[in-house]
Write a protein that holds these residues in place. Structure first.
Motif, PDB file in Angstrom:
ATOM      1  N   HIS A 185       3.269 -11.286  -1.714  1.00 55.46           N
ATOM      2  CA  HIS A 185       4.180 -12.299  -1.057  1.00 55.46           C
ATOM      3  C   HIS A 185       4.933 -11.647  -0.509  1.00 55.46           C
ATOM      4  O   HIS A 185       6.087 -10.555  -1.077  1.00 55.46           O
ATOM      5  CB  HIS A 185       4.016 -12.724  -2.346  1.00 55.46           C
ATOM      6  N   GLY A 186       5.997 -11.466   0.360  1.00 62.27           N
ATOM      7  CA  GLY A 186       7.167 -11.895   1.280  1.00 62.27           C
ATOM      8  C   GLY A 186       8.166 -12.693   0.518  1.00 62.27           C
ATOM      9  O   GLY A 186       8.098 -13.633  -0.276  1.00 62.27           O
ATOM     10  N   THR A 187       9.610 -11.604  -0.200  1.00 58.75           N
ATOM     11  CA  THR A 187      10.083 -12.643  -0.531  1.00 58.75           C
ATOM     12  C   THR A 187      11.459 -13.562  -0.567  1.00 58.75           C
ATOM     13  O   THR A 187      11.539 -14.577  -1.034  1.00 58.75           O
ATOM     14  CB  THR A 187      11.101 -12.103  -1.907  1.00 58.75           C
ATOM     15  N   ASN A 232      -8.803  -9.035 -13.433  1.00 62.44           N
ATOM     16  CA  ASN A 232      -7.904  -7.747 -12.677  1.00 62.44           C
ATOM     17  C   ASN A 232      -6.959  -7.898 -11.228  1.00 62.44           C
ATOM     18  O   ASN A 232      -7.128  -7.182 -10.843  1.00 62.44           O
ATOM     19  CB  ASN A 232      -9.518  -6.471 -12.011  1.00 62.44           C
ATOM     20  N   ILE A 233      -6.521  -8.734 -11.513  1.00 63.61           N
ATOM     21  CA  ILE A 233      -5.658  -9.446 -10.473  1.00 63.61           C
ATOM     22  C   ILE A 233      -4.188  -8.709 -10.593  1.00 63.61           C
ATOM     23  O   ILE A 233      -3.516  -8.429 -11.892  1.00 63.61           O
ATOM     24  CB  ILE A 233      -5.174 -10.750 -10.414  1.00 63.61           C
ATOM     25  N   THR A 234      -3.296  -8.038  -9.391  1.00 69.10           N
ATOM     26  CA  THR A 234      -2.492  -7.464  -9.483  1.00 69.10           C
ATOM     27  C   THR A 234      -1.873  -8.378  -8.376  1.00 69.10           C
ATOM     28  O   THR A 234      -1.945  -8.711  -7.291  1.00 69.10           O
ATOM     29  CB  THR A 234      -2.552  -5.775  -8.620  1.00 69.10           C
ATOM     30  N   PHE A 235      -0.294  -8.274  -8.641  1.00 70.59           N
ATOM     31  CA  PHE A 235       0.685  -9.024  -7.882  1.00 70.59           C
ATOM     32  C   PHE A 235       1.702  -8.442  -7.527  1.00 70.59           C
ATOM     33  O   PHE A 235       2.187  -7.789  -8.003  1.00 70.59           O
ATOM     34  CB  PHE A 235       1.470 -10.598  -8.971  1.00 70.59           C
ATOM     35  N   LYS A 236       1.961  -8.257  -5.728  1.00 68.56           N
ATOM     36  CA  LYS A 236       3.174  -7.396  -5.363  1.00 68.56           C
ATOM     37  C   LYS A 236       3.928  -8.072  -4.789  1.00 68.56           C
ATOM     38  O   LYS A 236       3.339  -9.221  -3.732  1.00 68.56           O
ATOM     39  CB  LYS A 236       2.002  -6.066  -4.710  1.00 68.56           C
ATOM     40  N   ASP A 237       5.145  -8.064  -4.957  1.00 73.10           N
ATOM     41  CA  ASP A 237       6.121  -8.550  -4.130  1.00 73.10           C
ATOM     42  C   ASP A 237       6.968  -7.519  -2.860  1.00 73.10           C
ATOM     43  O   ASP A 237       7.294  -6.455  -3.139  1.00 73.10           O
ATOM     44  CB  ASP A 237       7.381  -9.131  -4.328  1.00 73.10           C
ATOM     45  N   TYR A 238       7.213  -8.092  -1.749  1.00 78.92           N
ATOM     46  CA  TYR A 238       7.817  -7.440  -1.064  1.00 78.92           C
ATOM     47  C   TYR A 238       9.426  -7.431  -0.707  1.00 78.92           C
ATOM     48  O   TYR A 238       9.124  -9.050   0.047  1.00 78.92           O
ATOM     49  CB  TYR A 238       7.011  -7.131  -0.001  1.00 78.92           C
ATOM     50  N   GLY A 239      10.533  -7.659  -0.939  1.00 77.33           N
ATOM     51  CA  GLY A 239      11.529  -8.123  -0.720  1.00 77.33           C
ATOM     52  C   GLY A 239      11.915  -7.994   0.969  1.00 77.33           C
ATOM     53  O   GLY A 239      11.896  -6.991   1.652  1.00 77.33           O
ATOM     54  N   ASP A 298      -0.447  -0.604   1.279  1.00 80.92           N
ATOM     55  CA  ASP A 298      -0.882  -0.868  -0.254  1.00 80.92           C
ATOM     56  C   ASP A 298      -2.711  -1.815  -0.063  1.00 80.92           C
ATOM     57  O   ASP A 298      -3.156  -1.527  -1.006  1.00 80.92           O
ATOM     58  CB  ASP A 298       0.118  -1.751  -0.768  1.00 80.92           C
ATOM     59  N   VAL A 299      -2.749  -2.763   1.319  1.00 81.61           N
ATOM     60  CA  VAL A 299      -3.896  -2.994   1.556  1.00 81.61           C
ATOM     61  C   VAL A 299      -5.181  -1.537   2.016  1.00 81.61           C
ATOM     62  O   VAL A 299      -6.154  -1.867   0.886  1.00 81.61           O
ATOM     63  CB  VAL A 299      -4.068  -3.437   1.880  1.00 81.61           C
ATOM     64  N   LYS A 300      -4.524  -0.955   2.006  1.00 82.17           N
ATOM     65  CA  LYS A 300      -5.389   0.566   2.639  1.00 82.17           C
ATOM     66  C   LYS A 300      -5.644   1.334   1.355  1.00 82.17           C
ATOM     67  O   LYS A 300      -7.046   1.589   1.024  1.00 82.17           O
ATOM     68  CB  LYS A 300      -5.061   1.329   3.330  1.00 82.17           C
ATOM     69  N   GLU A 301      -4.885   1.507   0.103  1.00 82.74           N
ATOM     70  CA  GLU A 301      -5.998   2.093  -1.257  1.00 82.74           C
ATOM     71  C   GLU A 301      -6.428   1.246  -2.086  1.00 82.74           C
ATOM     72  O   GLU A 301      -7.422   2.142  -2.805  1.00 82.74           O
ATOM     73  CB  GLU A 301      -3.682   2.669  -1.604  1.00 82.74           C
TER      74      GLU A 301
END
Length: 270
Positions: free
Chosen positions: A212-214, A237-244, A257-260
């Motif tokens: 999610h974008g901040t 097994n969920i990972t949450f990543k934010d994009y500043g 990141d989606v590709k990886e």
């Protein structure tokens, strides 16, 4: 918090996740049906798209051993996200981006646009289109079942989506009575939050990537993070990543990141 959700809709069938604010139209802007149809050409264009094909696909160049189903956001089609996945594709994976049906959206004065379900309210406590959400979820589950009939096991299938499409994918993953290969949730939220966690079925040990974008002004970042906090008890097994600084969009960094995530969840089986 849900008061910030889905106040904009993309105006072209390009990748919703790659849109900037300049490519978005406020969903709550008062527009006449004539203006909506003749100025932007939404109804005619999208009706023709839906009639022509059910999805936009990137087909594998090597032996097909895995599949990704990804649902676009409100007002879009699968074509843009299909283009996005073509840039990060693995040769053994089929990427399928279905098109949502064209239907009336209550919040937008009943105007018709591609939508997985009706949007009735922007209030966190407001009504949700439970029947529509559940039907869209079942339709996605049916795609998984059809893929299994073609020889791709469910644990080699990832489902996911952006914004409204992500909400459908999350509901489908939680209520599907089988283990899938993974789940991708971009700039989205937990639908039917008051009851969905009581309806969880099946093995939920599959990996989940939520991002999610901040600076998201459409689906508020806080809502995305709250959704993560609610589902992590059933999706261990969920990972949450934010994009500043990222708004209601995607970015090259997020797509990498989606590709990886996909490569790790669906390694080459050949």
């Amino acid at each position: 918090m849900l008061g910030q959700v889905l106040t904009r809709v993309s105006v072209r069938g390009q990748p919703s996740g790659l849109h900037t604010a300049g490519h978005l139209l406020r969903l709550t802007t008062i527009l006449s049906t004539h203006c909506f149809s003749s100025t932007f050409g939404f109804q005619e264009t999208f009706m023709n798209v839906m009639a022509a094909t059910k999805s936009a696909d990137v087909n594998p160049k090597a032996n097909h051993t895995a599949t990704v189903f990804f649902l676009h956001g409100l007002g879009d089609t699968g074509h843009g996200w299909c283009d996005g996945f073509s840039g990060i594709k693995e040769d053994y994976i089929r990427y399928s981006c279905p098109h949502a049906p064209v239907q009336s959206v209550s919040l937008n004065h009943g105007m018709k646009m591609p939508s997985w379900f009706d949007i009735q309210s922007l209030s966190f406590s407001g009504p949700e289109d439970e029947a529509g959400i559940k039907q869209a979820s079942l339709n996605l589950q049916s795609l998984v079942q059809d893929e299994e009939k073609k020889g791709i096991p469910s644990d080699r299938i990832i489902i996911g989506g952006f914004s409204q499409g992500g909400a459908v994918a999350l509901h489908a993953a939680l209520t599907m009575n089988k283990k899938i290969g993974g789940l991708i949730l971009l700039s989205t939220w937990l639908p039917l939050h008051a009851k969905i966690l009581k309806e969880v079925k099946g093995d939920k040990s599959f990996p989940v990537f939520q991002a999610h974008g901040t600076s998201d002004p459409v689906v508020n970042f806080a809502l995305g993070k709250m959704s993560y906090e609610k589902v992590k008890s059933v999706l261990p097994n969920i990972t949450f990543k934010d994009y500043g600084g990222m708004g209601h969009s995607s970015s090259p960094t997020e797509m990498v990141d989606v590709k990886e995530f996909i490569k790790k969840a669906l390694p080459n089986a050949s």
